[in-house]
Design a protein around this motif. Structure first.
Motif, short mmCIF file in Angstrom:
data_model
loop_
_atom_site.label_atom_id
_atom_site.label_comp_id
_atom_site.label_asym_id
_atom_site.label_seq_id
_atom_site.Cartn_x
_atom_site.Cartn_y
_atom_site.Cartn_z
N GLY A 72 -19.45 -8.07 -39.19
CA GLY A 72 -19.06 -6.65 -39.20
C GLY A 72 -19.63 -5.93 -40.41
N ILE A 73 -19.59 -6.59 -41.57
CA ILE A 73 -20.12 -5.99 -42.80
C ILE A 73 -21.62 -5.75 -42.63
CG2 ILE A 73 -20.57 -6.41 -45.27
CD1 ILE A 73 -17.97 -8.21 -45.22
N TYR A 74 -22.31 -6.77 -42.13
CA TYR A 74 -23.76 -6.68 -41.94
C TYR A 74 -24.11 -5.52 -40.99
CZ TYR A 74 -28.52 -8.15 -40.93
OH TYR A 74 -29.88 -8.18 -40.81
N MET A 75 -23.36 -5.44 -39.90
CA MET A 75 -23.64 -4.41 -38.89
C MET A 75 -23.31 -3.01 -39.42
SD MET A 75 -22.21 -6.52 -35.61
CE MET A 75 -22.33 -5.26 -34.33
N ALA A 76 -22.22 -2.92 -40.18
CA ALA A 76 -21.83 -1.61 -40.73
C ALA A 76 -22.91 -1.11 -41.68
CB ALA A 76 -20.49 -1.72 -41.45
N TYR A 77 -23.41 -1.99 -42.52
CA TYR A 77 -24.50 -1.60 -43.44
C TYR A 77 -25.70 -1.09 -42.65
CZ TYR A 77 -22.35 -4.26 -47.38
OH TYR A 77 -21.54 -4.74 -48.37
N LYS A 78 -26.07 -1.87 -41.63
CA LYS A 78 -27.26 -1.53 -40.82
C LYS A 78 -27.08 -0.18 -40.14
CE LYS A 78 -30.90 -4.32 -39.65
NZ LYS A 78 -31.74 -4.39 -40.82
N TYR A 225 -21.14 3.91 -32.67
CA TYR A 225 -20.83 2.85 -31.69
C TYR A 225 -22.12 2.40 -30.99
CZ TYR A 225 -19.37 0.58 -27.41
OH TYR A 225 -19.24 -0.32 -26.39
N ASP A 226 -22.92 3.34 -30.56
CA ASP A 226 -24.14 3.00 -29.82
C ASP A 226 -25.08 2.14 -30.67
OD1 ASP A 226 -23.29 4.30 -27.58
OD2 ASP A 226 -24.37 6.17 -28.00
N MET A 227 -25.16 2.49 -31.96
CA MET A 227 -26.02 1.71 -32.86
C MET A 227 -25.48 0.28 -33.01
SD MET A 227 -27.30 3.80 -36.14
CE MET A 227 -26.14 5.14 -36.13
N LEU A 228 -24.16 0.20 -33.18
CA LEU A 228 -23.52 -1.12 -33.36
C LEU A 228 -23.66 -1.96 -32.09
CD1 LEU A 228 -20.28 0.08 -35.19
CD2 LEU A 228 -22.11 -1.28 -36.21
#
Ligand SMILES: Cc1ncc(COP(=O)(O)O)c(C=O)c1O
Length: 358
Positions: A72-78, A225-228
């Motif tokens: 989640g942390i990795y994806m939030a950063y991205k 959301y779409d990016m995640l």
């Protein structure tokens, strides 16, 4: 002398049996396939219902399930940052926040927790802000300090977020582990903040499910959301179906085992804080939540890395050097009281004897 590890954030408790049973049952029921890539709606609804109790109106359609909140942390950063951009972290903070930054080319900017009880001064957040700042990452209750953000701190951060157009990443993984009547408050519940906050949470700590790898993200809007979701589809695709049913049982089944575990942590917190207070030249702020003690051992004149090395060599006890959590963590060590009472008592007795030789 056997090695005692009282440094890691790994609960000594077993995963509650109702969750294990739900996993077994789901596998026997044939839930061993991909299933819906958006994950089962009941699980997303359970996450939304949990946050409704915190006063945050979450659309279950926009909940992303992750294999742990590390992902989640990795994806939030991205999703929030491009290479060269910055985010603010409280110093000290969880060392896991630094793991993905090099690879993603983003920069964590530390703001010292300069106040009592590891609180921070909002002026320092303003001072650390540049035209590249995209987010402030908060964690309450916190690892490693056990600090819980006050309503005043949350309000000041919310005002800052609106004024500077900076998002908040809220890591809520210790939201259920609180002591002395402290209550978890989500910054996303403040007016206008749901659209500015990306919430991270997971089942590892609350349900002693570290090895199961389940977390979730509540994004601020459909665009994020779409990016995640696109990141999800290009990496882990989906969590296995049976695991989703077991996670649903964790969130919606009986919660008495959580209460029992938190009561266990509360007892161990008393023991551990007293034990550190009983050692000369040591000071400690009593943690309000999570399961870490973060005593200050700087009175002994060693760096935290040297102190950890000394304790390991002299007492065969593993603890975590405070410097790993940021510059303000220097001189401290992290002692997790998620470990067994036997290990805590033996480990701290050995540490006391080792320190007396310095
Ligand atoms: C503050 C914090 N966030 C996130 C994590 C990662 O947890 P997981 O990936 O098991 O969900 C941890 C684990 O120690 C943590 O302390």
């Amino acid at each position: 002398m056997r090695l005692i590890n009282i440094g890691g954030g790994e609960p000594e408790y077993d995963t509650p049996s109702n969750i294990i049973e739900a996993m077994k049952q789901a596998m026997e029921d044939g839930y061993t396939h991909y299933g819906d890539f958006r994950h089962i709606p009941e699980l997303r609804e359970a996450v939304a219902a949990k946050y409704k109790r915190y006063g945050v109106d979450v659309d279950p359609e926009l909940v992303i399930i992750t294999p742990g909140s590390t992902m989640g942390i990795y994806m939030a950063y991205k999703a929030l940052m491009k290479p060269g951009e910055e985010f603010i972290v409280m110093d000290p903070c969880f060392f896991g926040y630094f793991l993905a930054v090099k690879e993603q080319g983003i920069k964590p900017v530390p703001v010292p927790r300069s106040g009592d009880d590891w609180s921070f001064n909002i002026e320092d957040v303003y001072k650390a802000t540049t035209d590249k700042t995209r987010a402030v990452l908060i964690c309450s209750p916190d690892n490693p300090t056990g600090a819980v953000l006050s309503q005043k701190e949350l309000k000041e951060l919310a005002e800052y977020s609106v004024e500077k157009d900076v998002k908040i990443i809220s890591d809520d993984i210790y939201d259920e582990i609180l002591y002395d009547g402290a209550k978890f408050k989500s910054i996303a519940a403040l007016p206008g903040m749901k659209e500015r906050t990306i919430i991270l949470n997971g089942l590892s700590k609350t349900y002693a499910m570290t090895g199961w790898r389940v977390g979730y993200i509540i994004p601020p809007d459909k665009e994020t959301y779409d990016m995640l979701f696109s990141l999800q589809m290009s990496t882990y695709l989906v969590l296995n179906q049976a695991l989703q049913y077991a996670s649903l049982e964790a969130l919606t089944g009986p919660q008495d085992s959580v209460k029992k575990m938190v009561e266990g942590y509360r007892e161990k917190r008393e023991y551990v804080v007293d034990a550190w207070n009983d050692m000369p030249k040591v000071s400690i702020t009593k943690p309000k939540g999570a399961f870490y003690a973060f005593p200050d051992l700087s009175g002994y004149g060693l760096s935290s890395a040297k102190m950890a090395e000394y304790i390991k060599k002299e007492a065969n006890v593993a603890i975590t050097p405070g410097r790993l959590f940021g510059a303000q963590g220097e001189g401290h060590i992290r002692n997790s009281f998620a470990q067994s009472m036997d290990d805590l008592s033996e480990g701290l007795t050995r540490i006391k004897a080792a320190l007396s030789k310095l």
